[in-house]
Design an enzyme around this catalytic site. Structure first.
Site, PDB file in Angstrom:
ATOM      1  CB  SER A  32      -0.925   0.002   1.221  1.00  0.00           C
ATOM      2  OG  SER A  32      -0.185  -0.168   2.418  1.00  0.00           O
ATOM      3  CB  THR A 164     -40.611  25.792 -10.661  1.00  0.00           C
ATOM      4  OG1 THR A 164     -41.640  26.298 -11.513  1.00  0.00           O
ATOM      5  CG2 THR A 164     -40.577  26.625  -9.381  1.00  0.00           C
ATOM      6  CG  HIS A 165     -41.338  22.390 -13.499  1.00  0.00           C
ATOM      7  ND1 HIS A 165     -41.500  21.086 -13.108  1.00  0.00           N
ATOM      8  CD2 HIS A 165     -42.192  23.122 -12.735  1.00  0.00           C
ATOM      9  CE1 HIS A 165     -42.427  21.022 -12.161  1.00  0.00           C
ATOM     10  NE2 HIS A 165     -42.857  22.242 -11.913  1.00  0.00           N
ATOM     11  CB  SER A 286     -13.074  25.265 -29.466  1.00  0.00           C
ATOM     12  OG  SER A 286     -13.020  24.438 -30.619  1.00  0.00           O
ATOM     13  CE  LYS A 292     -18.380  25.776 -29.077  1.00  0.00           C
ATOM     14  NZ  LYS A 292     -19.648  25.667 -28.383  1.00  0.00           N
ATOM     15  CG  ASN A 294     -15.755  25.385 -24.877  1.00  0.00           C
ATOM     16  OD1 ASN A 294     -16.786  25.843 -25.376  1.00  0.00           O
ATOM     17  ND2 ASN A 294     -14.816  24.776 -25.581  1.00  0.00           N
ATOM     18  CD  GLU A 299     -18.529  21.825 -20.097  1.00  0.00           C
ATOM     19  OE1 GLU A 299     -19.411  22.210 -20.871  1.00  0.00           O
ATOM     20  OE2 GLU A 299     -17.376  21.546 -20.469  1.00  0.00           O
ATOM     21  CE1 TYR A 326      -6.388  -3.546   8.805  1.00  0.00           C
ATOM     22  CE2 TYR A 326      -5.504  -5.747   8.437  1.00  0.00           C
ATOM     23  CZ  TYR A 326      -5.606  -4.420   8.064  1.00  0.00           C
ATOM     24  OH  TYR A 326      -4.941  -3.970   6.962  1.00  0.00           O
TER      25      TYR A 326
HETATM   26  N1  ARG Z   1      -1.155  -1.337   5.442  1.00  0.00           N
HETATM   27  C1  ARG Z   1      -2.116  -1.884   6.332  1.00  0.00           C
HETATM   28  C2  ARG Z   1      -3.467  -1.197   6.134  1.00  0.00           C
HETATM   29  O1  ARG Z   1      -3.500  -0.182   5.563  1.00  0.00           O
HETATM   30  C3  ARG Z   1      -1.677  -1.727   7.737  1.00  0.00           C
HETATM   31  C4  ARG Z   1      -2.285  -2.717   8.673  1.00  0.00           C
HETATM   32  C5  ARG Z   1      -1.734  -4.067   8.433  1.00  0.00           C
HETATM   33  N2  ARG Z   1      -2.222  -4.987   9.379  1.00  0.00           N
HETATM   34  C6  ARG Z   1      -2.189  -6.301   9.182  1.00  0.00           C
HETATM   35  N3  ARG Z   1      -2.701  -7.039  10.103  1.00  0.00           N
HETATM   36  N4  ARG Z   1      -1.695  -6.845   8.116  1.00  0.00           N
HETATM   37  O2  ARG Z   1      -4.476  -1.681   6.556  1.00  0.00           O
END
Ligand code: ARG
Length: 469
Positions: A32, A164-165, A286, A292, A294, A299, A326
């Site tokens: 991560s 309205t509408h 554009s 143009k 825009n 948007e 967890y």
């Molecule tokens: N990178 C993990 C997360 O974001 C941290 C927690 C990891 N915990 C575990 N029991 N593997 O959740």
């Protein structure tokens, strides 16, 4: 390399229990660090508080505590200088920082994780991050309200058609219209404030899920990190992501407001309406059509609502049905939150810029406000309050007058009173006093109504309610 290749050395992190390293694909799906490096500052803060508490409780020696604090300080400076190197093999922000600490200070680094798990660590870091995000968004929402209120004051009496509408209904003022959004963004701030209030409890000290046998002091770490109190239940502490869901829900609702205002800006600056002109700073040209201008910022702000709704749905779906406590599923909590924060922050900044810069075109607004018999309600109200008709009968008489005026192609205030009298004899010259759009506007003095004097008072009230607190 084959996806099942396990020829790497035994895992550096897990030591004893493992004899082989992870498959390349395992490392990839597990990591991560690509996104949770955004928790850097929070992770350092959490570790400092934890180490400090361990020393105060006699679990860690003061020397080791000092070495850890110095090491974390060095790491912070490395990060700020852009010199910190993240490694995918080290999985996440927690392991990356701990591994670096070990390189810097050696053995004491290994004592930092006493009485702590990454489960309570990540829950703590993420709460701290969301808390900061809420504060940042509150500041931006306040800024957008400031711009809207200033523009509303400037255009408190500028007539535009109220719809309205999307059909002309009754005249309103541009200022009144802008103040409607001040209310919406005010409620958004309230939702974020609620989220902040509930999230401000500390998971730290919950350990992996069950607490710890060390004599820790959770009040100490909670206070050090600015939390109101420790979370009451260790299982809940590591598995709760309500705060992230609340954040996403508040962001999603805020994006509905951003997208509605953006949509109105797109409509207002379309050729058919021509109510406002956007500044060069918030329009694009554009590549083919030289004429143009825009409204791309509007948007894109409108479209970003789609991403944020998706972010909310993503995390709701991840959390649904997860058994306590967890599970690694919960690592998927961060990207939607980061994305929602970034999208909303960008859209709010762009919206504040557009609203601050746009120039209303008063003639176009007034002309449009005069179309479609917008004072018909005022005629009906006059028939009730002055001529004494029941409202339903007044409604019918007014309908006939509008039909006759339309057949002749004139506005109500140009339609001869004698012709009105032919439809209902109770009508007198006095009716002319209510048939112009200016008169209609000035008479909308009920609380929360659009009369220019009301709008001026509402501007002052909005400043007091939203900006002076
Ligand atoms: N990178 C993990 C997360 O974001 C941290 C927690 C990891 N915990 C575990 N029991 N593997 O959740």
């Amino acid at each position: 390399m084959s996806p099942n290749d396990t020829s790497k050395p035994a895992s550096a992190q897990w030591g004893g229990r493992f004899s082989g390293g992870p498959a390349e694909i395992m490392e990839k799906i597990n990591a991560s660090i690509g996104f949770d490096q955004r928790l850097f500052a929070q992770d350092i803060a959490g570790s400092l508080a934890h180490a400090d508490m361990l020393v105060a409780q006699g679990i860690l020696s003061p020397e080791d505590g000092q070495a850890i604090a110095d090491g974390l300080d060095t790491i912070s400076r490395e990060f700020e200088a852009g010199k910190f190197k993240f490694s995918q093999a080290l999985e996440d922000i927690h392991m990356n920082i701990e591994a670096r600490l070990h390189k810097l200070i050696g053995e004491p680094a290994g004592r930092l994780h006493t009485a702590r798990s990454r489960n309570d660590q990540v829950a703590t870091d993420f709460r701290l991050w969301v808390r900061d995000a809420v504060d940042g968004l509150d500041e931006q929402l306040r800024e957008l309200q400031t711009v809207l209120i200033d523009r509303a004051e400037q255009h408190a009496a500028l007539i535009m058609p109220g719809f309205t509408h999307l059909q002309t209904a009754q005249p309103v003022t541009f200022g009144h219209h802008l103040l409607a959004y001040v209310e919406m963004f005010g409620r958004d701030r309230g939702r974020f404030a609620d989220c902040r209030r509930r999230l401000n409890e500390s998971p730290l000290g919950a350990g992996a899920l069950a607490g710890t046998s060390f004599p820790i002091d959770r009040q100490h770490t909670a206070a050090a990190l600015g939390f109101d109190r420790p979370m009451a239940n260790s299982l809940d502490a590591v598995s709760d992501r309500d705060f992230a869901l609340e954040f996403l829900a508040a962001a999603a609702i805020a994006m509905t407001h951003v997208s509605r205002l953006s949509e109105e800006i797109v409509i207002w600056c379309s050729d058919g309406f021509g109510f406002v002109r956007l500044s060069d700073a918030y329009t694009t040209g554009s590549s083919m059509m030289p004429q143009k201008r825009n409204p791309d910022a509007a948007e894109l702000s409108r479209a970003k609502a789609g991403r944020v709704f998706g972010d909310l749905m993503t995390l709701l779906t991840v959390m649904k049905g997860l058994p306590l406590a967890y599970s690694k599923d919960m690592q998927e909590d961060k990207e939607p939150v980061f994305d929602a924060n970034d999208s909303l922050a960008l859209a709010l900044a762009a919206t504040a810029g557009m609203v601050g810069d746009l120039e209303p075109i008063p003639d176009a607004m007034r002309d449009a406000a005069a179309q479609g018999y917008p004072t018909a309600t005022d005629l009906a109200d006059w028939l009730v309050s002055v001529a004494g008709l029941p409202f339903r009968e007044a409604h019918r008489v007014t309908g006939e007058i509008v039909k006759a005026a339309e057949a002749r192609g004139v506005m109500l205030d140009q339609f001869p009173v004698s012709d009105m009298q032919a439809i209902d004899a109770r009508i007198t010259e006095d009716v002319l006093s209510v048939l112009s759009i200016d008169a209609a506007l000035a008479r909308r003095t009920s609380e929360g109504g659009t009369a220019p004097d009301n709008v001026r008072a509402a501007v002052a009230a909005a400043r007091e309610r939203f900006l002076e607190t």
